[in-house]
Design a protein around this motif. Structure first.
Motif, short mmCIF file in Angstrom:
data_model
loop_
_atom_site.label_atom_id
_atom_site.label_comp_id
_atom_site.label_asym_id
_atom_site.label_seq_id
_atom_site.Cartn_x
_atom_site.Cartn_y
_atom_site.Cartn_z
N ILE A 94 -32.70 -10.18 16.74
CA ILE A 94 -33.17 -8.83 17.08
C ILE A 94 -33.16 -7.93 15.84
CG2 ILE A 94 -32.59 -6.73 18.37
CD1 ILE A 94 -31.59 -8.59 20.62
N THR A 95 -32.09 -7.99 15.04
CA THR A 95 -32.02 -7.15 13.84
C THR A 95 -33.04 -7.60 12.80
OG1 THR A 95 -30.20 -8.56 13.06
CG2 THR A 95 -29.62 -6.52 14.18
N LEU A 96 -33.30 -8.89 12.69
CA LEU A 96 -34.33 -9.36 11.77
C LEU A 96 -35.71 -8.86 12.20
CD1 LEU A 96 -33.34 -13.06 10.93
CD2 LEU A 96 -33.52 -11.15 9.34
N ALA A 98 -36.30 -6.13 13.90
CA ALA A 98 -36.36 -4.70 13.60
C ALA A 98 -36.60 -4.44 12.12
CB ALA A 98 -35.06 -4.03 14.05
N SER A 99 -36.00 -5.26 11.27
CA SER A 99 -36.20 -5.08 9.84
C SER A 99 -37.62 -5.46 9.42
CB SER A 99 -35.19 -5.93 9.06
OG SER A 99 -35.38 -5.82 7.67
N GLU A 100 -38.17 -6.50 10.02
CA GLU A 100 -39.52 -6.92 9.67
C GLU A 100 -40.57 -5.90 10.12
OE1 GLU A 100 -40.56 -9.39 7.81
OE2 GLU A 100 -38.46 -9.90 7.40
N ASN A 101 -40.26 -5.11 11.12
CA ASN A 101 -41.21 -4.09 11.58
C ASN A 101 -41.28 -2.88 10.66
OD1 ASN A 101 -42.10 -5.51 13.82
ND2 ASN A 101 -40.55 -4.62 15.18
N VAL A 102 -40.33 -2.78 9.74
CA VAL A 102 -40.34 -1.69 8.77
C VAL A 102 -41.37 -2.01 7.68
CG1 VAL A 102 -38.99 -0.43 7.05
CG2 VAL A 102 -37.96 -1.06 9.24
N VAL A 103 -42.29 -1.09 7.45
CA VAL A 103 -43.32 -1.28 6.43
C VAL A 103 -42.82 -0.64 5.13
CG1 VAL A 103 -45.73 -0.93 5.82
CG2 VAL A 103 -45.07 -1.18 8.23
N GLU A 104 -42.86 -1.41 4.06
CA GLU A 104 -42.31 -0.93 2.79
C GLU A 104 -43.24 -1.32 1.65
OE1 GLU A 104 -37.88 -1.04 1.90
OE2 GLU A 104 -38.59 -2.64 0.59
N GLY A 327 -32.68 1.73 10.74
CA GLY A 327 -32.81 2.31 9.41
C GLY A 327 -33.95 1.66 8.64
N GLY A 328 -33.74 1.50 7.34
CA GLY A 328 -34.77 0.93 6.48
C GLY A 328 -34.82 -0.58 6.53
N LYS A 329 -35.59 -1.14 5.64
CA LYS A 329 -35.79 -2.59 5.61
C LYS A 329 -34.59 -3.25 4.93
CE LYS A 329 -39.36 -6.00 4.44
NZ LYS A 329 -39.79 -6.19 5.84
N ASN A 330 -33.88 -4.07 5.69
CA ASN A 330 -32.72 -4.79 5.15
C ASN A 330 -32.45 -5.98 6.05
OD1 ASN A 330 -30.33 -5.68 4.07
ND2 ASN A 330 -29.46 -3.64 3.82
N ASN A 331 -32.62 -7.17 5.49
CA ASN A 331 -32.46 -8.40 6.27
C ASN A 331 -31.03 -8.94 6.25
OD1 ASN A 331 -35.21 -8.43 6.91
ND2 ASN A 331 -35.73 -9.66 5.11
N ALA A 336 -26.94 -12.51 8.28
CA ALA A 336 -25.50 -12.76 8.43
C ALA A 336 -25.16 -13.15 9.86
CB ALA A 336 -24.71 -11.54 7.99
N CYS A 337 -25.69 -12.40 10.83
CA CYS A 337 -25.41 -12.72 12.24
C CYS A 337 -25.98 -14.08 12.63
CB CYS A 337 -25.98 -11.63 13.15
SG CYS A 337 -25.13 -10.05 13.03
N THR A 338 -27.19 -14.38 12.18
CA THR A 338 -27.79 -15.67 12.49
C THR A 338 -27.00 -16.81 11.87
OG1 THR A 338 -29.96 -14.58 12.53
CG2 THR A 338 -29.95 -16.97 12.43
#
Length: 362
Positions: A94-96, A98-104, A327-331, A336-338
């Motif tokens: 889920i956190t990955l 959310a991070s991938e949906n952040v456009v940077e 927040g921002g893009k950070n995998n 770590a959880c995976t």
């Protein structure tokens, strides 16, 4: 020499045993605990006992206090690791997501904004005020970016966590101004021409001073530079009636300048910069774009390349980024959880196979 044996009847032997017990109870039995003699009197007899305090201390030193001592049976161990995997893997995915949906969009410009003639001597270029420092960069939006879009500048190989650098400020002066002239901690930027500097210290003196102007099509994108600093810093660390004084007036110029008629609590560039980073690569918020950017849009960024990172081999980057619910893009958190969840399931499978091969019966 003869040995004389005496045979006592059972009644006489019992009488001697009772007499011995009475004599022992009549004695003052002492127990020494930590250099102290403790005795508790009971009637005519003196019976030593531990006090409650010393009893608890004794139990603690002997590790005999009541405690939860679970029995780790194979079933419990396998189930625990399996549950950890079942919990952590979905959280990581889920956190990955959310991070991938952040456009940077990240653009390094410190090298490209140096003219060809000065590529071999970048320090001379940045120190020569007669050379214009303007530069244009073109950023293509590859995916729709929903407002607000944060604008960051990133510095690499910049150690804001150096001990002397972090200490080179005066918190009381930032809050109360010239009323606090004890600026010894601000060395070597505590005074100039015999007058104190507000704000003093190396952190304020090295303020980042590159500027960015963003243009889409024929119109300039409005950049909101308010509320980019922490509210607690604005309200409690920088005075509303403290104004810059004698700042950047020396021969040795640092970074950016401050408007002398704007209080420190409203100069949010300074507030953001003075919250020092813990790592040598860090980002700081420059402003926000309050309108959406569509896919395939081209944003022209006019950069004023003033800040000297060439002397210490630093890097400068400009980042446009949206934010998600994390927040921002950070995998890192997702990875770590995976990893923890996958490792737990792997360990549970290994323990299960070992248990099936050599079952343990409790």
């Amino acid at each position: 020499m003869r040995q004389i044996g005496v045979c006592l009847s059972p009644k006489v032997s019992l009488w001697f045993e009772n007499l011995s017990s009475s004599l022992l109870l009549g004695l003052n039995l002492m127990e020494v605990d930590g250099g102290r003699i403790l005795k508790v009197s009971s009637g005519a007899q003196s019976i030593p006992r531990h006090s409650r305090k010393h009893k608890a201390f004794y139990q603690f030193t002997q590790q005999s206090l009541p405690a939860c001592k679970p029995v780790l049976t194979p079933a419990w161990v396998i189930t625990t690791f399996l549950l950890m995997g079942v919990i952590f893997i979905p959280i990581g995915l889920i956190t990955l997501h959310a991070s991938e949906n952040v456009v940077e969009i990240v653009d390094r410009y410190d090298t490209e904004c140096v003219p060809e003639a000065f590529r071999s001597n970048k320090v001379a270029y940045i120190k020569d005020n007669s050379i214009p420092k303007n530069c244009s960069r073109y950023l293509k939006v590859y995916k729709h970016m929903k407002a607000p879009i944060n604008i960051y500048y990133q510095l690499d190989n910049y150690f804001q966590n150096h001990r002397r650098y972090v200490k080179s400020k005066n918190d009381r002066q930032l809050l109360h101004g010239l009323g606090y002239n004890d600026t010894g901690s601000c060395k070597p930027e505590e005074s100039n021409n015999g007058l104190p500097i507000v704000p003093c210290g190396l952190i304020a003196w090295s303020l980042f001073n590159d500027t960015y102007t963003l243009i889409r099509g024929r119109s300039e994108l409005k950049v909101n530079r308010k509320n980019i600093a922490w509210k607690s810093d604005r309200d409690h660390k920088f005075g509303k009636s403290v104004y810059p004084f004698n700042f950047q007036n020396g021969t040795l110029m640092g970074g950016g300048k401050l408007h002398p008629r704007i209080p420190l609590s409203d100069q949010e560039d300074l507030i953001v910069w003075m919250r020092t980073a813990a790592l040598p690569s860090f980002r700081k918020l420059y402003g926000r774009i309050e309108e959406d950017l569509n896919a395939d849009d081209v944003v022209v960024v006019n950069v004023t390349n003033n800040y000297n990172t060439y002397s210490f081999g630093g890097k400068k980057k400009l980042i446009l980024s949206t934010t998600g619910w994390l927040g921002g893009k950070n995998n890192f958190l997702g990875l770590a959880c995976t990893s923890v969840g996958s490792s737990s399931i792997f360990i549970s499978i290994v323990f299960l196979l070992l248990h099936m091969k050599n079952p343990r019966i409790l």
